[in-house]
Design an enzyme around this catalytic site. Sequence first.
Site, PDB file in Angstrom:
ATOM      1  N   ARG A  58      11.481  -6.695   4.313  1.00  0.00           N
ATOM      2  CA  ARG A  58      11.413  -5.332   4.832  1.00  0.00           C
ATOM      3  C   ARG A  58      12.052  -5.244   6.214  1.00  0.00           C
ATOM      4  O   ARG A  58      12.728  -4.261   6.542  1.00  0.00           O
ATOM      5  CB  ARG A  58       9.951  -4.869   4.894  1.00  0.00           C
ATOM      6  CG  ARG A  58       9.820  -3.409   5.235  1.00  0.00           C
ATOM      7  CD  ARG A  58       8.412  -2.913   5.054  1.00  0.00           C
ATOM      8  NE  ARG A  58       7.542  -3.356   6.122  1.00  0.00           N
ATOM      9  CZ  ARG A  58       6.233  -3.138   6.152  1.00  0.00           C
ATOM     10  NH1 ARG A  58       5.646  -2.530   5.153  1.00  0.00           N
ATOM     11  NH2 ARG A  58       5.497  -3.553   7.159  1.00  0.00           N
ATOM     12  N   ARG A  79      12.337  -2.077  11.051  1.00  0.00           N
ATOM     13  CA  ARG A  79      11.162  -1.601  11.790  1.00  0.00           C
ATOM     14  C   ARG A  79      10.977  -2.465  13.015  1.00  0.00           C
ATOM     15  O   ARG A  79      11.074  -3.688  12.939  1.00  0.00           O
ATOM     16  CB  ARG A  79       9.915  -1.703  10.898  1.00  0.00           C
ATOM     17  CG  ARG A  79       9.621  -0.434  10.154  1.00  0.00           C
ATOM     18  CD  ARG A  79       8.471  -0.601   9.209  1.00  0.00           C
ATOM     19  NE  ARG A  79       7.227  -1.002   9.846  1.00  0.00           N
ATOM     20  CZ  ARG A  79       6.040  -0.868   9.264  1.00  0.00           C
ATOM     21  NH1 ARG A  79       5.948  -0.323   8.072  1.00  0.00           N
ATOM     22  NH2 ARG A  79       4.949  -1.274   9.868  1.00  0.00           N
ATOM     23  N   ARG A  96      -8.888   1.274   9.821  1.00  0.00           N
ATOM     24  CA  ARG A  96      -8.568  -0.126  10.066  1.00  0.00           C
ATOM     25  C   ARG A  96      -9.666  -0.808  10.881  1.00  0.00           C
ATOM     26  O   ARG A  96      -9.585  -2.009  11.112  1.00  0.00           O
ATOM     27  CB  ARG A  96      -7.251  -0.237  10.824  1.00  0.00           C
ATOM     28  CG  ARG A  96      -6.022  -0.412   9.914  1.00  0.00           C
ATOM     29  CD  ARG A  96      -4.816  -0.335  10.837  1.00  0.00           C
ATOM     30  NE  ARG A  96      -3.675  -1.087  10.431  1.00  0.00           N
ATOM     31  CZ  ARG A  96      -2.592  -0.559   9.854  1.00  0.00           C
ATOM     32  NH1 ARG A  96      -2.565   0.696   9.497  1.00  0.00           N
ATOM     33  NH2 ARG A  96      -1.536  -1.315   9.619  1.00  0.00           N
ATOM     34  N   LYS A 104       0.835  -1.209   0.000  1.00  0.00           N
ATOM     35  CA  LYS A 104       0.000   0.000   0.000  1.00  0.00           C
ATOM     36  C   LYS A 104       0.869   1.259   0.000  1.00  0.00           C
ATOM     37  O   LYS A 104       0.608   2.187  -0.748  1.00  0.00           O
ATOM     38  CB  LYS A 104      -0.909   0.052   1.243  1.00  0.00           C
ATOM     39  CG  LYS A 104      -1.881  -1.091   1.376  1.00  0.00           C
ATOM     40  CD  LYS A 104      -2.813  -0.885   2.565  1.00  0.00           C
ATOM     41  CE  LYS A 104      -2.111  -0.851   3.915  1.00  0.00           C
ATOM     42  NZ  LYS A 104      -1.460  -2.129   4.310  1.00  0.00           N
TER      43      LYS A 104
HETATM   44  P1  AMP Z   1       1.438   0.456   9.217  1.00  0.00           P
HETATM   45  O1  AMP Z   1       2.720   1.136   8.892  1.00  0.00           O
HETATM   46  O2  AMP Z   1       0.268   1.034   8.466  1.00  0.00           O
HETATM   47  O3  AMP Z   1       1.515  -1.043   9.056  1.00  0.00           O
HETATM   48  O4  AMP Z   1       1.129   0.746  10.755  1.00  0.00           O
HETATM   49  C1  AMP Z   1       2.042   0.362  11.769  1.00  0.00           C
HETATM   50  C2  AMP Z   1       1.332   0.283  13.102  1.00  0.00           C
HETATM   51  O5  AMP Z   1       0.785   1.578  13.432  1.00  0.00           O
HETATM   52  C3  AMP Z   1       0.127  -0.657  13.142  1.00  0.00           C
HETATM   53  O6  AMP Z   1       0.508  -2.014  13.362  1.00  0.00           O
HETATM   54  C4  AMP Z   1      -0.659  -0.071  14.323  1.00  0.00           C
HETATM   55  O7  AMP Z   1      -0.060  -0.390  15.560  1.00  0.00           O
HETATM   56  C5  AMP Z   1      -0.462   1.434  14.106  1.00  0.00           C
HETATM   57  N1  AMP Z   1      -1.532   1.973  13.223  1.00  0.00           N
HETATM   58  C6  AMP Z   1      -1.384   2.513  11.986  1.00  0.00           C
HETATM   59  N2  AMP Z   1      -2.559   2.899  11.483  1.00  0.00           N
HETATM   60  C7  AMP Z   1      -3.497   2.584  12.412  1.00  0.00           C
HETATM   61  C8  AMP Z   1      -4.908   2.699  12.472  1.00  0.00           C
HETATM   62  N3  AMP Z   1      -5.613   3.223  11.460  1.00  0.00           N
HETATM   63  N4  AMP Z   1      -5.532   2.251  13.586  1.00  0.00           N
HETATM   64  C9  AMP Z   1      -4.847   1.744  14.620  1.00  0.00           C
HETATM   65  N5  AMP Z   1      -3.519   1.571  14.627  1.00  0.00           N
HETATM   66  C10 AMP Z   1      -2.825   1.996  13.532  1.00  0.00           C
END
Ligand code: AMP
Length: 201
Positions: A127, A133, A88, A13
């Site tokens: 990654r 990360r 989400r 994404k």
């Molecule tokens: P991502 O980089 O989008 O995979 O997000 C990394 C982490 O950030 C996720 O595993 C959640 O802990 C937190 N996070 C990101 N977006 C959301 C969201 N919309 N709702 C809740 N937690 C989020």
Amino acid sequence: MRIVLLGPPGAGKGTQAVRIAVQLDCPHIATGDIFRANVAEETALGLLAREYMDRGDLVPDDVVIAMVLERLAEPDCADGFILDGFPRTVGQAEALDQRLAAASTPLDAVLCFKVGEDELLRRLAARAAEQRRTDDDEATIRRRLEVFASTTRHLLDYYAHRGLLAMVDALGDIDVVTGRVLAALEPEPAAVADDDELALV
Ligand code: AMP
């Protein structure tokens, strides 16, 4: 255009969002990136979010919703945006709908990136090696995939019922996937999700 990108962690994404944002000349809002920046700066939001992120859990809805609605109120979002990683949960989707309905600026499209689980695990491991990360270790990756399957996946039905969802095959060359994404954003989406496709995610 107002666009939401859905898909499990590792579906690509973020990579595609950056490209589409350039193509459509609109801001790319990635909640994960905003949280990671806050973690790096050790803000109060970052300290709170980190606890959830490191476990692979979702940051609580009220925190995420307030952060995103504030960002969407900024002038650069007036004519469109790409949301990557938000919503989400159904609660987040409803909060977004309410905000957009109040402004008479509904979403134009929700794209869901489809990738098989083996490929997801391969990409996430790659990654983890490249970006280090803290939430890309094996146990956390597994938890994040579970959270997608148990919670975020409900959004596919939510948006399919609103006639907004298109599925995008996210396997293959990055340029080819970008072409599919742009095709799905055409006024007559090439691939509107049907029940068989939803079952594949
Ligand atoms: P991502 O980089 O989008 O995979 O997000 C990394 C982490 O950030 C996720 O595993 C959640 O802990 C937190 N996070 C990101 N977006 C959301 C969201 N919309 N709702 C809740 N937690 C989020």
